[in-house]
Design a protein around this motif. Structure first.
Motif, PDB file in Angstrom:
ATOM      1  N   ILE A 193       1.601  97.874  81.041  1.00  0.00           N
ATOM      2  CA  ILE A 193       0.187  97.729  80.714  1.00  0.00           C
ATOM      3  C   ILE A 193      -0.180  98.761  79.652  1.00  0.00           C
ATOM      4  CG2 ILE A 193      -0.550  96.774  82.928  1.00  0.00           C
ATOM      5  CD1 ILE A 193      -1.483  99.599  83.692  1.00  0.00           C
ATOM      6  N   ALA A 194      -1.086  98.395  78.766  1.00  0.00           N
ATOM      7  CA  ALA A 194      -1.556  99.313  77.725  1.00  0.00           C
ATOM      8  C   ALA A 194      -2.878  99.917  78.180  1.00  0.00           C
ATOM      9  CB  ALA A 194      -1.714  98.581  76.400  1.00  0.00           C
ATOM     10  N   LYS A 195      -2.787 100.805  79.185  1.00  0.00           N
ATOM     11  CA  LYS A 195      -3.971 101.477  79.709  1.00  0.00           C
ATOM     12  C   LYS A 195      -3.706 102.967  79.772  1.00  0.00           C
ATOM     13  CE  LYS A 195      -6.453  97.793  81.946  1.00  0.00           C
ATOM     14  NZ  LYS A 195      -7.487  97.526  82.974  1.00  0.00           N
ATOM     15  N   THR A 196      -4.728 103.719  80.142  1.00  0.00           N
ATOM     16  CA  THR A 196      -4.581 105.164  80.178  1.00  0.00           C
ATOM     17  C   THR A 196      -5.450 105.748  81.277  1.00  0.00           C
ATOM     18  OG1 THR A 196      -4.643 107.175  78.834  1.00  0.00           O
ATOM     19  CG2 THR A 196      -6.457 105.615  78.544  1.00  0.00           C
ATOM     20  N   LEU A 197      -5.300 107.043  81.500  1.00  0.00           N
ATOM     21  CA  LEU A 197      -6.156 107.798  82.411  1.00  0.00           C
ATOM     22  C   LEU A 197      -7.029 108.729  81.581  1.00  0.00           C
ATOM     23  CD1 LEU A 197      -3.586 108.753  85.200  1.00  0.00           C
ATOM     24  CD2 LEU A 197      -5.400 107.038  85.350  1.00  0.00           C
ATOM     25  N   ARG A 198      -8.328 108.595  81.731  1.00  0.00           N
ATOM     26  CA  ARG A 198      -9.261 109.435  80.981  1.00  0.00           C
ATOM     27  C   ARG A 198      -9.856 110.496  81.914  1.00  0.00           C
ATOM     28  NH1 ARG A 198     -13.472 105.826  77.756  1.00  0.00           N
ATOM     29  NH2 ARG A 198     -13.850 107.867  76.767  1.00  0.00           N
ATOM     30  N   PRO A 199      -9.765 111.758  81.555  1.00  0.00           N
ATOM     31  CA  PRO A 199     -10.303 112.818  82.417  1.00  0.00           C
ATOM     32  C   PRO A 199     -11.821 112.841  82.394  1.00  0.00           C
ATOM     33  CG  PRO A 199      -9.522 113.753  80.349  1.00  0.00           C
ATOM     34  CD  PRO A 199      -9.145 112.292  80.327  1.00  0.00           C
ATOM     35  N   ASN A 200     -12.405 113.101  83.551  1.00  0.00           N
ATOM     36  CA  ASN A 200     -13.857 113.254  83.658  1.00  0.00           C
ATOM     37  C   ASN A 200     -14.129 114.616  84.274  1.00  0.00           C
ATOM     38  OD1 ASN A 200     -16.595 113.209  84.592  1.00  0.00           O
ATOM     39  ND2 ASN A 200     -16.571 110.968  84.477  1.00  0.00           N
ATOM     40  N   LEU A 201     -14.496 115.585  83.426  1.00  0.00           N
ATOM     41  CA  LEU A 201     -14.691 116.952  83.903  1.00  0.00           C
ATOM     42  C   LEU A 201     -15.906 117.072  84.810  1.00  0.00           C
ATOM     43  CD1 LEU A 201     -12.638 117.353  81.573  1.00  0.00           C
ATOM     44  CD2 LEU A 201     -13.764 119.540  81.107  1.00  0.00           C
ATOM     45  N   ASP A 202     -16.939 116.246  84.582  1.00  0.00           N
ATOM     46  CA  ASP A 202     -18.147 116.323  85.401  1.00  0.00           C
ATOM     47  C   ASP A 202     -17.882 115.896  86.839  1.00  0.00           C
ATOM     48  OD1 ASP A 202     -19.615 117.221  83.244  1.00  0.00           O
ATOM     49  OD2 ASP A 202     -20.248 115.207  82.648  1.00  0.00           O
ATOM     50  N   LYS A 203     -17.015 114.913  87.029  1.00  0.00           N
ATOM     51  CA  LYS A 203     -16.713 114.441  88.378  1.00  0.00           C
ATOM     52  C   LYS A 203     -15.545 115.189  89.017  1.00  0.00           C
ATOM     53  CE  LYS A 203     -18.462 109.702  87.993  1.00  0.00           C
ATOM     54  NZ  LYS A 203     -18.146 108.255  88.171  1.00  0.00           N
ATOM     55  N   SER A 204     -14.878 116.019  88.234  1.00  0.00           N
ATOM     56  CA  SER A 204     -13.760 116.806  88.766  1.00  0.00           C
ATOM     57  C   SER A 204     -14.294 118.008  89.537  1.00  0.00           C
ATOM     58  CB  SER A 204     -12.853 117.287  87.630  1.00  0.00           C
ATOM     59  OG  SER A 204     -12.264 116.207  86.944  1.00  0.00           O
ATOM     60  N   SER A 205     -13.412 118.620  90.310  1.00  0.00           N
ATOM     61  CA  SER A 205     -13.743 119.837  91.041  1.00  0.00           C
ATOM     62  C   SER A 205     -12.665 120.876  90.740  1.00  0.00           C
ATOM     63  CB  SER A 205     -13.808 119.548  92.546  1.00  0.00           C
ATOM     64  OG  SER A 205     -14.028 120.720  93.285  1.00  0.00           O
ATOM     65  N   ASN A 206     -13.066 121.999  90.151  1.00  0.00           N
ATOM     66  CA  ASN A 206     -12.114 123.045  89.740  1.00  0.00           C
ATOM     67  C   ASN A 206     -11.035 122.479  88.812  1.00  0.00           C
ATOM     68  OD1 ASN A 206     -13.510 124.803  91.481  1.00  0.00           O
ATOM     69  ND2 ASN A 206     -12.180 124.254  93.197  1.00  0.00           N
ATOM     70  N   PHE A 207     -11.471 121.777  87.771  1.00  0.00           N
ATOM     71  CA  PHE A 207     -10.542 121.066  86.886  1.00  0.00           C
ATOM     72  C   PHE A 207      -9.453 121.982  86.333  1.00  0.00           C
ATOM     73  CE2 PHE A 207      -9.023 119.398  82.871  1.00  0.00           C
ATOM     74  CZ  PHE A 207      -8.884 118.044  83.109  1.00  0.00           C
TER      75      PHE A 207
END
Length: 672
Positions: free
Chosen positions: A80-94
């Motif tokens: 699949i041509a997909k990816t994982l995009r980071p979301n710093l606002d929803k992360s905890s202790n990124f």
């Protein structure tokens, strides 16, 4: 300069390469629809190679089959041509966490993780939909349209006429569910370590099919047990109060001879009492009396009540008979002297259980003298791991401490005291947002049953109520290990009728995330140990690359001019970095820092404070100069990546590989 492929691995090609290593003459090259050359299997030759055991044509065979199984296999293997995009606002202790929360379809998540976490997961626990047809928050009815099912299973012709007089109409409730679970388990197996195991919760509706699917995917020899879990919540839908579910356990490789253990029930109460008795300095004889009262009150079995004596450190121990156990043979014959009277003690009729050297070592007997003597309150004597009566008239016994035997093999029937629903309600101030969540005590039992090392990973790709992540954090707090978790939850909409929607939750993934955050906050309040309660929040999305990146031959001239850049305009440098990490198989929780070099942002992955020894350095800026490239090369990273269109001039782009060959030949340089 080579380019990164920027899509998940093609497992079909990987499987063909494995066949090629065994039977190179059975693999050939074919031209695909896109004109590219790929490997393919010559099945006629492969059958010839396996002629002694090949199954020909329609011959009957032992297997589980259903409409859509082949498509499910193709689905599992297709890239699949997909990816994982980071979301710093929803992360905890990124910045510091080593845990991962993935929002999106778990099939896509499993594909995206194939290279980075191949063979790296210690334990997988999943609680997939049970296919009950119930109206749960998580849609779990996979029943096909009846006509579609009959057509796919060759019970209808194309005109809609029935081809069998007894259609398997019940199967329509199973085929789609099997297609769903088959492809996911196929990919999950790849992620397990050789010493890894998967635990799968399931109900009556699909347990039989799930067992057959797992036998096919993991191998029947790798089946460990079907645990029956007493969930204590009766369900009366067929005239019987059903209070149990199942957990199937499979290992990656049974030859590893793994053992699954569990703590004996009631130990927490016992150890709490012992700590209190020791703190108050209660006399040993009185302390033993209180321990026996607790045993009687709680109704412990002999596996605990045998250990009813205390040493000076308030540790429980019990006496084990030292007679030779075999009635048809005789054990070692030697003389043992009593530590106080110095007279020979009574020897068992059929000899001792241990050899003399073993006995002497256990008693700390050196040169005829006992080196560790403790006279107990009743006049008996404890010599390290051997107990003697007051005099020589009684046979001595070996001593075993409860701490040494406080675990036993994981039982095939389990009950848990805690209630998952109540646990969640306490975290959400009395609100119940999940239907029948699993209790953390159940998942903790499975985690504790395995021989974990720090940094081993637990995965749950049906995260649901977030119980697995909560359980991992709790167990880490209890034993001090730093297990990591990866959980995946689809962003399925919550019904507007549900309480959760009315208070602001729009998707199940939001609820899952909030439960993990709240559980982490609760654990952090206990300062006994510092536990990683954070997570990097990653969302599955379409590739950062435009269509022209993947199929330039299909773009016309107008498209080419419209897409001078092959990266989508709405994507950040952080988005690009994480797709590169996925593509290169670099850990998604490694430390990431950003520095300014020649006024350009440069990312360092797992580097020291000076930027040296980095696993990866990435620069996605434009107008990259020779000076910047030389500065990066001097850091001697393992990998470097640039944008293909990011160089100041064509000459700079041409010079990149030469610069790294001269300054840092160990560096693998690629572009996107």
């Amino acid at each position: 300069m080579d380019k990164l492929k920027m899509h998940s691995p093609d497992l079909s090609q990987a499987n063909i390469e494995k066949i090629q290593s065994l039977f190179p003459n059975c693999v050939t090259e074919v031209k695909g629809e896109n004109g590219e050359i790929n490997l393919a299997v010559d099945f006629d030759l492969l059958k010839q190679e396996l002629s002694d055991s090949i199954i020909e044509g329609p011959q009957e065979r032992y297997q589980l089959n259903w409409p859509g199984k082949r498509e499910a296999l193709l689905t599992a293997n297709a890239p699949i041509a997909k990816t994982l995009r980071p979301n710093l606002d929803k992360s905890s202790n990124f910045e510091t966490t080593e845990n991962i929360f993935i929002e999106g379809d778990n099939l896509e998540a499993l594909k995206l993780l194939q290279e980075t976490y191949l063979g790296k997961i210690k334990m997988i626990y999943i609680d997939p939909p049970y296919n009950t047809g119930s109206d749960l928050i998580y849609e779990d009815c996979f029943a096909s349209d009846l006509d579609k099912y009959l057509l796919e299973s060759n019970q209808l012709d194309v005109s809609g006429n029935k081809l069998s007089t007894n259609p398997e109409s019940n199967g329509r409730f199973h085929s789609d569910w099997l297609n769903m679970i088959y492809s996911r388990l196929k990919l999950a197996r790849n992620l397990l370590m050789d010493t890894g195991a998967i635990f799968i919760s399931i109900g009556n509706d699909e347990v039989t099919n799930l067992k057959k699917v797992c036998d096919e995917i993991f191998g029947e020899k790798n089946f460990i047990e079907s645990i029956t879990w007493n969930k204590r919540i009766p369900k009366n839908d067929k005239g019987v109060g059903n209070i149990h579910e199942y957990i199937l356990i499979y290992v990656k490789d049974a030859s590893q001879n793994l053992e699954f253990t569990m703590r004996k029930d009631g130990l927490d109460d016992i150890y709490t009492l012992l700590a209190q008795l020791k703190k108050k300095n209660v006399p040993i004889q009185e302390a033993e009396s209180q321990v026996k009262k607790l045993y009687k009150k709680n109704g412990y079995d002999r596996g605990i009540t045998l250990y009813n004596s205390l040493d000076k450190d308030y540790k429980l121990w019990g006496k084990i008979n030292m007679s030779w156990p075999n009635a048809n043979t005789f054990g070692p014959d030697y003389t043992v002297l009593h530590p106080l009277t110095k007279k020979p003690v009574k020897m068992p009729d059929r000899g001792w259980r241990w050899k003399e050297d073993t006995f002497n070592e256990a008693a700390k007997l050196e040169d005829g003298e006992y080196k560790n003597i403790e006279i107990l309150h009743d006049g008996s004597v404890l010599c390290h791991k051997i107990w003697f009566a007051r005099d020589e008239g009684t046979q001595p016994s070996s001593v075993t401490y409860l701490d040494e035997v406080n675990t036993f093999l994981l039982r095939s029937i389990l009950s848990t005291k805690s209630d998952g629903g109540i646990e969640v309600e306490k975290l959400f101030e009395g609100k119940s947002y999940f239907s029948y969540p699993k209790p953390t005590s159940l998942i903790k039992t499975f985690i504790s049953s395995m021989n974990f090392q720090s940094n081993d990973i637990v995965m749950d790709f049906f995260a649901g109520s977030g119980t697995t992540a909560d359980a991992v954090m709790q167990v880490n707090q209890e034993d001090g290990l730093n297990r990591k978790f990866i959980v995946v939850q689809v962003n399925e909409p919550i019904s507007e009728k549900d309480t959760a929607f009315k208070v602001g939750y729009k998707y199940i993934s939001e609820l899952t995330r909030d439960r993990i955050v709240r559980a982490g906050q609760k654990i952090t309040l206990d300062t006994k140990r510092i536990v990683d309660t954070g997570f990097r929040y990653l969302k599955i999305d379409s590739s950062n690359m435009t269509d022209v990146f993947y199929s330039p031959d299909q773009a016309n001239q107008a498209d080419m001019f419209a897409q001078v850049q092959n990266i989508k305009e709405d994507r950040t440098d952080e988005d690009l970095l994480f797709q590169v990490l996925l593509d290169w198989g670099v850990g998604l929780t490694l430390p990431i820092s950003k520095q300014q070099i020649s006024s350009r942002d440069v990312f360092f992955v797992n580097a020291d404070e000076t930027g040296e020894s980095a696993d990866l350095i990435a620069c996605f800026a434009s107008d990259i100069s020779n000076e910047l490239i030389k500065t990066i090369a001097e850091k001697q990273p393992l990998r470097v990546v640039f944008r293909d269109d990011g160089f100041a001039t064509d000459a700079v782009k041409i010079n990149v590989e030469q610069i790294f060959k001269q300054i840092s030949p160990i560096t693998d340089v690629k572009s996107i």
